[in-house]
Design a protein around this motif. Structure first.
Motif, mmCIF file in Angstrom:
data_model
loop_
_atom_site.group_PDB
_atom_site.id
_atom_site.type_symbol
_atom_site.label_atom_id
_atom_site.label_comp_id
_atom_site.label_asym_id
_atom_site.label_seq_id
_atom_site.Cartn_x
_atom_site.Cartn_y
_atom_site.Cartn_z
ATOM 1 N N SER A 47 0.896 -1.474 -0.143
ATOM 2 C CA SER A 47 -0.227 0.319 -0.034
ATOM 3 C C SER A 47 1.192 0.963 0.364
ATOM 4 C CB SER A 47 -0.566 -0.107 1.352
ATOM 5 O OG SER A 47 -1.469 0.894 1.434
ATOM 6 N N SER A 48 0.573 2.039 -0.680
ATOM 7 C CA SER A 48 1.479 3.203 -1.457
ATOM 8 C C SER A 48 2.852 3.231 -1.063
ATOM 9 C CB SER A 48 1.553 4.471 0.265
ATOM 10 O OG SER A 48 -0.453 4.286 0.297
ATOM 11 N N VAL A 49 2.918 2.003 -2.350
ATOM 12 C CA VAL A 49 4.657 1.903 -2.571
ATOM 13 C C VAL A 49 4.756 1.736 -3.855
ATOM 14 C CG1 VAL A 49 6.075 0.039 -3.262
ATOM 15 C CG2 VAL A 49 4.355 -0.565 -1.403
ATOM 16 N N GLU A 50 6.727 2.613 -3.803
ATOM 17 C CA GLU A 50 7.020 3.434 -5.123
ATOM 18 C C GLU A 50 8.154 2.579 -5.746
ATOM 19 O OE1 GLU A 50 7.483 7.773 -5.355
ATOM 20 O OE2 GLU A 50 5.612 7.856 -4.079
ATOM 21 N N ILE A 51 8.192 2.132 -6.261
ATOM 22 C CA ILE A 51 9.442 1.436 -7.049
ATOM 23 C C ILE A 51 9.480 2.364 -8.695
ATOM 24 C CG2 ILE A 51 10.798 -0.466 -7.631
ATOM 25 C CD1 ILE A 51 8.658 -1.627 -5.988
ATOM 26 N N ASP A 62 6.877 -14.916 -7.008
ATOM 27 C CA ASP A 62 6.397 -16.232 -7.742
ATOM 28 C C ASP A 62 6.018 -17.458 -6.638
ATOM 29 O OD1 ASP A 62 8.503 -16.283 -9.836
ATOM 30 O OD2 ASP A 62 9.856 -15.623 -8.554
ATOM 31 N N PHE A 63 4.220 -18.130 -6.928
ATOM 32 C CA PHE A 63 3.651 -18.504 -6.249
ATOM 33 C C PHE A 63 3.517 -18.525 -4.801
ATOM 34 C CE2 PHE A 63 6.850 -21.154 -8.933
ATOM 35 C CZ PHE A 63 5.388 -21.610 -9.897
ATOM 36 N N SER A 64 3.311 -16.763 -5.269
ATOM 37 C CA SER A 64 2.771 -16.475 -3.975
ATOM 38 C C SER A 64 0.792 -15.892 -3.818
ATOM 39 C CB SER A 64 3.455 -14.968 -3.707
ATOM 40 O OG SER A 64 4.409 -15.142 -3.653
ATOM 41 N N ARG A 65 0.521 -15.352 -2.552
ATOM 42 C CA ARG A 65 -0.798 -14.471 -2.791
ATOM 43 C C ARG A 65 -0.389 -12.610 -2.383
ATOM 44 N NH1 ARG A 65 -0.531 -17.718 0.425
ATOM 45 N NH2 ARG A 65 -1.643 -17.294 2.068
ATOM 46 N N GLY A 66 -1.328 -11.644 -3.553
ATOM 47 C CA GLY A 66 -0.829 -10.768 -2.501
ATOM 48 C C GLY A 66 -1.787 -9.117 -2.868
ATOM 49 N N THR A 67 -1.896 -8.463 -3.045
ATOM 50 C CA THR A 67 -2.264 -7.241 -2.865
ATOM 51 C C THR A 67 -1.450 -5.819 -3.096
ATOM 52 O OG1 THR A 67 -3.265 -6.125 -0.597
ATOM 53 C CG2 THR A 67 -4.510 -7.599 -1.818
ATOM 54 N N ILE A 68 -2.125 -5.176 -4.669
ATOM 55 C CA ILE A 68 -1.013 -4.125 -4.459
ATOM 56 C C ILE A 68 -2.358 -2.884 -4.058
ATOM 57 C CG2 ILE A 68 0.749 -3.160 -5.807
ATOM 58 C CD1 ILE A 68 1.351 -6.136 -6.772
ATOM 59 N N VAL A 69 -2.215 -1.958 -3.696
ATOM 60 C CA VAL A 69 -3.098 -0.990 -3.442
ATOM 61 C C VAL A 69 -2.049 0.757 -3.255
ATOM 62 C CG1 VAL A 69 -4.818 0.212 -2.488
ATOM 63 C CG2 VAL A 69 -4.823 -2.621 -2.414
ATOM 64 N N GLN A 70 -2.709 1.468 -4.592
ATOM 65 C CA GLN A 70 -2.958 2.732 -4.565
ATOM 66 C C GLN A 70 -0.659 2.770 -5.221
ATOM 67 O OE1 GLN A 70 -4.532 4.746 -1.342
ATOM 68 N NE2 GLN A 70 -4.841 7.041 -2.369
ATOM 69 N N SER A 71 -0.600 2.152 -5.862
ATOM 70 C CA SER A 71 1.247 2.442 -5.695
ATOM 71 C C SER A 71 2.246 2.238 -7.126
ATOM 72 C CB SER A 71 1.877 0.539 -5.220
ATOM 73 O OG SER A 71 1.526 0.124 -4.331
ATOM 74 N N VAL A 72 2.951 2.972 -7.578
ATOM 75 C CA VAL A 72 3.440 3.235 -8.080
ATOM 76 C C VAL A 72 4.853 2.381 -8.922
ATOM 77 C CG1 VAL A 72 4.680 5.858 -9.830
ATOM 78 C CG2 VAL A 72 2.723 5.859 -8.101
ATOM 79 N N PHE A 73 4.925 2.509 -10.211
ATOM 80 C CA PHE A 73 6.427 1.362 -10.754
ATOM 81 C C PHE A 73 6.533 2.451 -12.105
ATOM 82 C CE2 PHE A 73 3.924 -0.930 -8.596
ATOM 83 C CZ PHE A 73 4.351 -2.269 -7.789
ATOM 84 N N SER A 74 7.756 3.021 -11.904
ATOM 85 C CA SER A 74 7.805 3.764 -13.110
ATOM 86 C C SER A 74 9.782 4.155 -13.059
ATOM 87 C CB SER A 74 7.916 4.715 -12.685
ATOM 88 O OG SER A 74 8.802 6.331 -11.776
ATOM 89 N N ASN A 75 10.107 4.298 -14.208
ATOM 90 C CA ASN A 75 11.638 3.759 -14.953
ATOM 91 C C ASN A 75 11.992 2.986 -14.434
ATOM 92 O OD1 ASN A 75 11.347 7.223 -15.935
ATOM 93 N ND2 ASN A 75 11.839 7.290 -13.862
ATOM 94 N N ILE A 76 10.912 1.804 -15.205
ATOM 95 C CA ILE A 76 11.264 0.256 -14.809
ATOM 96 C C ILE A 76 12.160 -0.060 -16.330
ATOM 97 C CG2 ILE A 76 10.302 -2.091 -14.462
ATOM 98 C CD1 ILE A 76 10.271 0.569 -11.690
ATOM 99 N N GLY A 77 13.117 -0.873 -16.509
ATOM 100 C CA GLY A 77 13.740 -1.227 -17.320
ATOM 101 C C GLY A 77 13.199 -2.436 -17.577
ATOM 102 N N GLY A 78 12.681 -3.404 -16.597
ATOM 103 C CA GLY A 78 11.520 -4.945 -16.742
ATOM 104 C C GLY A 78 10.449 -4.717 -16.936
ATOM 105 N N ASP A 79 9.534 -5.316 -15.907
ATOM 106 C CA ASP A 79 8.209 -5.109 -15.501
ATOM 107 C C ASP A 79 8.353 -4.918 -14.887
ATOM 108 O OD1 ASP A 79 7.934 -7.608 -18.120
ATOM 109 O OD2 ASP A 79 8.081 -9.527 -16.941
ATOM 110 N N ALA A 80 7.094 -4.060 -14.997
ATOM 111 C CA ALA A 80 7.079 -3.183 -13.431
ATOM 112 C C ALA A 80 6.871 -4.412 -12.251
ATOM 113 C CB ALA A 80 5.598 -2.486 -13.622
#
Length: 108
Positions: A47-51, A62-80
């Motif tokens: 929650s509210s994570v910036e990468i 990998d083989f996980s369960r999760g939630t991603i809320v209100q986060s930002v991924f920018s200037n990423i050389g591969g996959d966000a």
């Protein structure tokens, strides 16, 4: 960068293996590892994570369960976001200037 020590070679700058984790108000930038965050066989929430400004993937789950809320991924050389065998709920996530998967580039 990632950890390389003898036989141990972790791909993430930060790696969680069979360890549940909650991220809140976290900012990670300038990563030179294959994954900024690598989560394996774990439950997680973000929650509210910036990468920002990573040479490869922002989050690899990998083989996980999760939630991603209100986060930002920018200037990423591969996959966000890179998921293998995972069940993830995503809400209000912004990706910008992603190099891999061009069809999602600058998509909100």
């Amino acid at each position: 960068s990632n950890l390389k020590d003898g036989l141990l070679n972790l791909t993430g700058a930060v790696t969680f293996y069979q360890s549940d984790v909650d991220f809140k108000n976290v900012k990670i930038e300038g990563v030179k590892a294959e994954d900024a965050i690598n989560i394996i066989e774990s439950a997680f929430s973000m929650s509210s994570v910036e990468i920002n400004d990573t040479v490869s993937d922002g989050l690899d789950s990998d083989f996980s369960r999760g939630t991603i809320v209100q986060s930002v991924f920018s200037n990423i050389g591969g996959d966000a976001l890179d998921f293998s065998g995972s069940e993830i709920k995503i809400d209000r996530v912004k990706v910008k200037s992603i190099q891999d998967k061009h069809k999602f580039k600058n998509h909100y």
